[in-house]
Design an enzyme around this catalytic site. Structure first.
Site, PDB file in Angstrom:
ATOM      1  N   ARG A  16       0.845  -1.202   0.000  1.00 32.76           N
ATOM      2  CA  ARG A  16       0.000   0.000   0.000  1.00 32.76           C
ATOM      3  C   ARG A  16       0.879   1.251   0.000  1.00 32.76           C
ATOM      4  O   ARG A  16       2.093   1.181   0.188  1.00 32.76           O
ATOM      5  CB  ARG A  16      -0.966   0.001   1.190  1.00 32.76           C
ATOM      6  CG  ARG A  16      -0.290  -0.164   2.533  1.00 32.76           C
ATOM      7  CD  ARG A  16      -0.957   0.617   3.614  1.00 32.76           C
ATOM      8  NE  ARG A  16      -0.949   2.030   3.351  1.00 32.76           N
ATOM      9  CZ  ARG A  16       0.102   2.830   3.575  1.00 32.76           C
ATOM     10  NH1 ARG A  16       1.223   2.367   4.075  1.00 32.76           N
ATOM     11  NH2 ARG A  16       0.030   4.125   3.291  1.00 32.76           N
ATOM     12  N   GLY A  17       0.187   2.401  -0.172  1.00 33.56           N
ATOM     13  CA  GLY A  17       0.904   3.661  -0.346  1.00 33.56           C
ATOM     14  C   GLY A  17       1.026   3.882  -1.850  1.00 33.56           C
ATOM     15  O   GLY A  17       1.437   2.967  -2.581  1.00 33.56           O
ATOM     16  N   GLY A  19       2.965   5.468  -3.896  1.00 37.04           N
ATOM     17  CA  GLY A  19       4.259   5.249  -4.554  1.00 37.04           C
ATOM     18  C   GLY A  19       4.629   3.773  -4.579  1.00 37.04           C
ATOM     19  O   GLY A  19       5.087   3.249  -5.604  1.00 37.04           O
ATOM     20  N   CYS A 125      -2.075   9.641   7.887  1.00 42.41           N
ATOM     21  CA  CYS A 125      -1.832   8.396   7.171  1.00 42.41           C
ATOM     22  C   CYS A 125      -0.344   8.060   7.159  1.00 42.41           C
ATOM     23  O   CYS A 125       0.414   8.513   8.032  1.00 42.41           O
ATOM     24  CB  CYS A 125      -2.423   8.422   5.761  1.00 42.41           C
ATOM     25  SG  CYS A 125      -2.641   6.736   5.112  1.00 42.41           S
ATOM     26  N   ASP A 194      -2.691  10.701  -3.133  1.00 36.73           N
ATOM     27  CA  ASP A 194      -2.932   9.565  -4.029  1.00 36.73           C
ATOM     28  C   ASP A 194      -3.191  10.055  -5.444  1.00 36.73           C
ATOM     29  O   ASP A 194      -2.952   9.330  -6.409  1.00 36.73           O
ATOM     30  CB  ASP A 194      -4.109   8.729  -3.524  1.00 36.73           C
ATOM     31  CG  ASP A 194      -3.736   8.021  -2.228  1.00 36.73           C
ATOM     32  OD1 ASP A 194      -3.840   8.658  -1.158  1.00 36.73           O
ATOM     33  OD2 ASP A 194      -3.295   6.862  -2.296  1.00 36.73           O
ATOM     34  N   LYS A 230       1.783  11.368  -9.431  1.00 40.42           N
ATOM     35  CA  LYS A 230       0.520  11.371  -8.686  1.00 40.42           C
ATOM     36  C   LYS A 230      -0.488  12.332  -9.333  1.00 40.42           C
ATOM     37  O   LYS A 230      -1.624  12.446  -8.884  1.00 40.42           O
ATOM     38  CB  LYS A 230       0.757  11.806  -7.236  1.00 40.42           C
ATOM     39  CG  LYS A 230       1.869  11.046  -6.499  1.00 40.42           C
ATOM     40  CD  LYS A 230       1.364   9.911  -5.712  1.00 40.42           C
ATOM     41  CE  LYS A 230       2.443   9.116  -5.003  1.00 40.42           C
ATOM     42  NZ  LYS A 230       2.988   9.720  -3.801  1.00 40.42           N
TER      43      LYS A 230
HETATM   44  P1  RI2 Z   1       2.972   7.719  -0.563  1.00 42.67           P
HETATM   45  C1  RI2 Z   1      -1.849   6.150   0.885  1.00 42.67           C
HETATM   46  O1  RI2 Z   1      -2.970   5.406   0.507  1.00 42.67           O
HETATM   47  C2  RI2 Z   1      -2.216   7.320   1.756  1.00 42.67           C
HETATM   48  O2  RI2 Z   1      -3.410   7.971   1.374  1.00 42.67           O
HETATM   49  C3  RI2 Z   1      -1.014   8.193   1.544  1.00 42.67           C
HETATM   50  O3  RI2 Z   1      -1.210   9.529   1.961  1.00 42.67           O
HETATM   51  C4  RI2 Z   1      -0.848   8.064   0.049  1.00 42.67           C
HETATM   52  O4  RI2 Z   1      -1.126   6.687  -0.225  1.00 42.67           O
HETATM   53  C5  RI2 Z   1       0.463   8.458  -0.515  1.00 42.67           C
HETATM   54  O5  RI2 Z   1       1.472   7.651   0.000  1.00 42.67           O
HETATM   55  P2  RI2 Z   1      -3.258   3.890   1.061  1.00 42.67           P
HETATM   56  O6  RI2 Z   1      -2.543   2.960   0.115  1.00 42.67           O
HETATM   57  O7  RI2 Z   1       2.936   7.397  -2.025  1.00 42.67           O
HETATM   58  O8  RI2 Z   1      -2.804   3.782   2.476  1.00 42.67           O
HETATM   59  O9  RI2 Z   1       3.484   9.110  -0.296  1.00 42.67           O
HETATM   60  O10 RI2 Z   1      -4.757   3.732   0.926  1.00 42.67           O
HETATM   61  O11 RI2 Z   1       3.685   6.671   0.242  1.00 42.67           O
END
Ligand code: RI2
Length: 312
Positions: A16-17, A19, A125, A194, A230
């Site tokens: 997740r995240g 990136g 988050c 996101d 993004k």
């Molecule tokens: P980076 C995450 O989504 C969060 O919303 C976080 O702020 C965003 O991705 C960007 O994260 P999720 O996968 O790319 O937890 O900066 O639903 O790591």
């Protein structure tokens, strides 16, 4: 990792995240390209097209995912043999991953300049881009303190406080609804994204928009850390970012939910913060006002209004 495994891990949020899922998708496409056994270039392209669709369908909101997939798939442009296509795609996947890692580092360097010695920073988050800014400021020797939210329902805040703790940064862990109570103690809010739309609106973890409102009312700046991938090109066409609504079991025991027939449980994973509440977006190319989102889409993602006109 096998394509279907990666897709499942992205869907279940084991990966997740925004990136991280983009890099995982690039790696999965590269892996898949190495496994498709054919000399037929059309068949190869069709197989890779299916793989791309599988990955893109896993999570609808983070535009980093389709942007990464598009970048990697374009590595096959102009190929006339399977070997050329495979090599081109592999190179594109490798350069995406490298550029993505470098982008996060660069965002950290630029973002850290917006964090002053003695600042109290609030983050929401678990964003590696946002954390890169905080960690870089800390490494530069700035004395900083962080408020980190819990992030219902998936508790990504736990990941954030572990990272901050390990770095030796003084951190306050608060429930999401405590943000208003502490916002006057905060000098700067830093979040990830996101997706960023053409009008500079930021789509991020559910709760971000409420935090932005609280910050705006308290005259506290909100900085968004977001790599250029993004930014969402198709918002030029008026396409909206789909807000993922996840399983209600993340919010309430389904047995309890079933016993309450008049109650509908809602679980949107993201919300939209309008550009007017965002002071700055820190990208790897530099910090920009949200109103410059179109320039990023045009100059760094290669989509401009002419390209869209051709499509009609
Ligand atoms: P980076 C995450 O989504 C969060 O919303 C976080 O702020 C965003 O991705 C960007 O994260 P999720 O996968 O790319 O937890 O900066 O639903 O790591």
């Amino acid at each position: 990792m096998l394509l279907n495994q990666t897709a499942e891990k992205i869907r279940s949020m084991e990966i997740r995240g925004a990136g991280r899922i983009a890099r995982a998708a690039a790696e999965a496409l590269k892996d898949r390209a190495g496994r498709v056994e054919t000399d037929d270039i059309d068949l190869f392209r069709r197989e890779m097209g299916r793989a791309a669709e599988t990955l893109v369908s896993t999570r609808p909101t983070a535009v980093s995912l389709p942007n990464a997939v598009r970048f990697v798939m374009r590595g096959m442009d102009g190929a006339t043999t399977v070997r050329e296509a495979r090599d081109g795609l592999t190179d594109a996947a490798d350069s995406f991953v490298l550029a993505s890692e470098h982008a996060v580092e660069r965002i950290g360097e630029i973002g850290a300049r917006h964090i002053a010695d003695g600042d109290v920073v609030l983050t929401h988050c678990n964003s590696e881009a946002a954390l890169a800014c905080i960690l870089a400021a800390h490494r530069e020797g700035k004395e900083i303190e962080v408020f980190a939210t819990e992030v219902r329902p998936r508790n990504q805040g736990l990941l954030t406080i572990r990272t901050l703790n390990d770095a030796g940064i003084k951190t306050n862990f608060i429930v999401d609804s405590a943000v208003r109570s502490f916002i006057n103690d905060v000098d700067l809010v830093v979040t990830g994204a996101d997706a960023v739309t053409v009008n500079g609106a930021v789509v991020n973890k559910i709760g971000t928009a409420q935090i932005a409102l609280a910050a705006h009312e308290a005259r506290t700046n909100l900085v968004v850390a977001a790599e250029t991938y993004k930014f969402a090109p198709r918002t030029i066409l008026g396409e909206r970012i789909a807000i993922e609504e996840r399983d209600i079991a993340e919010v309430l025991d389904p047995a309890v939910a079933a016993s309450l027939p008049n109650v509908r449980v809602r679980n949107p994973a993201f919300d939209v913060t309008p550009a007017k509440y965002v002071d700055l977006i820190v990208t790897e190319m530099g910090a920009i006002p949200p109103q410059m989102a179109y320039c990023i889409i045009r100059d760094y993602l290669g989509w401009d209004l002419t390209e869209f006109q051709k499509a009609f």
